[in-house]
Design a protein around this motif. Structure first.
Motif, PDB file in Angstrom:
ATOM      1  N   CYS A  29      -4.625  12.322 -13.933  1.00  0.00           N
ATOM      2  CA  CYS A  29      -5.516  12.241 -15.089  1.00  0.00           C
ATOM      3  C   CYS A  29      -5.618  10.785 -15.501  1.00  0.00           C
ATOM      4  N   CYS A 223     -11.445  17.556 -15.071  1.00  0.00           N
ATOM      5  CA  CYS A 223     -10.427  17.341 -14.026  1.00  0.00           C
ATOM      6  C   CYS A 223     -10.480  18.446 -12.978  1.00  0.00           C
ATOM      7  N   HIS A 248      -3.537  20.350 -21.964  1.00  0.00           N
ATOM      8  CA  HIS A 248      -4.559  19.967 -20.981  1.00  0.00           C
ATOM      9  C   HIS A 248      -4.288  20.607 -19.617  1.00  0.00           C
ATOM     10  N   GLU A 252      -6.214  23.494 -17.547  1.00  0.00           N
ATOM     11  CA  GLU A 252      -6.790  23.256 -16.213  1.00  0.00           C
ATOM     12  C   GLU A 252      -6.416  24.403 -15.272  1.00  0.00           C
TER      13      GLU A 252
HETATM   14 ZN    ZN Z   1      -6.944  15.730 -16.661  1.00  0.00          ZN
END
Ligand code: ZN
Length: 474
Positions: A29, A223, A248, A252
């Protein structure tokens, strides 16, 4: 050589087995480009670079993807609050697109200055809007989404049984925590926005059309969409700062696994925070903004900061202090001095390949064992102290150490020798070295200041191709 890494998902140190032998696909990231990079965030990028160098030194072909988040995501994890990019644009009195470009360039300057190998791909979120819309459409077809009128398209975490598995029980903080406000219209407190609608009667600087209406993607979507496009549906390693794991990265996983199956990623690696002396995450503490400029402006070589980072393990929080940096800078300079002496030694001897291999394997094994960089630097000190190994062998080992840790010992040693050759007094050489560092870091103001000081002391600095030379004024 066996490579072992702590996997956040299993909470264990595991032996790394690549999906394709000899290849390593890894996603990290990247930065949100609304401000200069903080040295705490740069710690994460330094650790990623060591990870990559370690695999390369072990003979792997590495494909590295690092995204640039240039679309505004919101300052709170609850999909409310201000947009970081728009906030940055208002602060700098520029458009969102202008600040994205400016801070991306500034970030890459720091990246290069820290001698980090550039990623194979650096996709920008704004260039992957269609891929993000595709991903949301797939989730919609599978029944994982719902709409909150006038707000956006949300992911229903109640539909994904494995939700939160990356960090286990710690998600309860999402419900009661003061940091995340509860949006009453959500089905579950952990649900998150996939697509946010632009406010009615207001044109945002960054907005796109979509099957659900004009708006912009939620920040967990990019992402997934970009890694799938550039690394395939499954890949080896996903990294990030420790603050990204709980929300996060769990989000994902919730988006990817219904589409590609589990496990989506083989290994998850998280770098711990840089903290201040009270133990608070540094980018959150008040006072001076701590970018790499703060380090440069105090006259430190940015390699000294990198050396400080590598003296700690990536899973341990690192307490930053100027005294700590000073001591790391001295440690770094001592190694550079020793390498400089070896380079100017006229009787280096011949490389002893057997000794080279023993030390090469010893140091590489430490970094391959869950990235024990501090132990590797202890081994570097032992190598320097060993009086039986000749300088030719040691210098060949330093070429390897520079490849593995990217600390530029040989480069700095050469610069030091160039300065010494004119036999200027030590204090003038020190000023010239500081000026060379300032120049390398494009700190022109500081470099000019130092030139004035050197000239006032009766010396001239002549910039030559091989480095700066000091000449006594007539
Ligand atoms: Zn990310």
């Amino acid at each position: 050589m066996t490579i072992k890494l702590f996997n956040t998902m299993s909470r264990k140190i595991e032996e790394v087995k690549p999906l394709i032998p000899g290849k390593m696909g890894f996603y990290s990231c990247g930065p949100t480009v609304y401000h200069y990079a903080h040295i705490g965030n740069l710690r994460h990028f330094i650790q990623n670079d060591i990870l990559k160098r370690m695999f390369m030194e072990n003979g792997y072909e590495v494909t590295h993807v690092m995204n640039i988040t240039d679309v505004g995501h919101l300052t709170s994890d609850a999909d409310s609050g201000e947009d970081k990019m728009e906030k940055g644009a208002a602060r700098d009195n520029k458009s969102v697109w202008e600040i994205a470009k400016f801070y991306t360039e500034e970030f890459l300057k720091d990246f290069d200055d820290l001698n980090l190998i550039r990623p194979t791909y650096m996709p920008k979120a704004t260039e992957y809007i269609n891929e993000q819309i595709d991903l949301i459409e797939k989730l919609e077809k599978l029944g994982y989404t719902y709409e909150i009128e006038g707000d956006g398209i949300y992911y229903d975490t109640g539909k994904f049984p494995g939700y939160g598995k990356l960090t286990g029980g710690s998600l309860s903080g999402n419900r009661a925590g003061a940091r995340v406000e509860f949006n009453d219209s959500k089905r579950n407190p952990t649900d998150f926005a996939l697509w946010k609608f632009s406010p009615k009667n207001e044109k945002r600087q960054m907005e796109w059309d979509s099957p659900w209406g004009i708006g912009f993607p939620g920040w967990h979507t990019e992402c997934c969409a970009m890694s799938m496009k550039l690394l395939g549906n499954h890949f080896d390693i996903h990294t990030g700062g420790e603050d990204l794991s709980r929300i996060h990265h769990n989000n994902e996983i919730a988006q990817a696994e219904p589409i590609v199956g589990a496990p989506w990623v083989s290994y998850w690696m998280h770098t711990s925070f840089l903290v201040d002396k009270s133990g608070e995450k540094m980018s959150k503490s008040s006072g001076e903004f701590m970018g790499l400029d703060a380090v440069r402006n105090r006259g430190y070589d940015t390699m000294a900061y990198k050396y400080l980072v590598l003296l700690s393990h990536f899973q341990s929080q690192l307490a930053f202090s100027w005294a700590g940096l000073e001591s790391a800078a001295n440690g770094y300079k001592n190694i550079v001095k020793r390498v400089a002496e070896m380079l100017s030694n006229q009787n280096k001897g011949d490389v002893d390949e057997e000794t080279y291999k023993t030390w090469h394997d010893k140091i590489l094994a430490l970094v391959s064992d869950n990235m024990k960089t501090a132990e590797a630097l202890v081994a570097v000190q032992e190598l320097l102290r060993d009086n039986i190994i000749n300088d030719a062998t040691k210098l060949k080992l330093f070429e390897f150490i520079d490849r593995l840790l990217g600390l530029q010992f040989i480069d700095r040693a050469k610069k030091l020798n160039d300065l010494k050759s004119e036999e200027a007094p030590a204090e003038i050489q020190a000023l010239a070295l500081e000026r060379a560092t300032a120049k390398a870091e494009k700190n022109w103001a500081r470099a000019d200041e130092l030139r004035t000081q050197i000239e006032a002391a009766g010396w001239s600095v002549i910039d030559a191709k091989e480095g700066a030379k000091l000449v006594k004024k007539a």
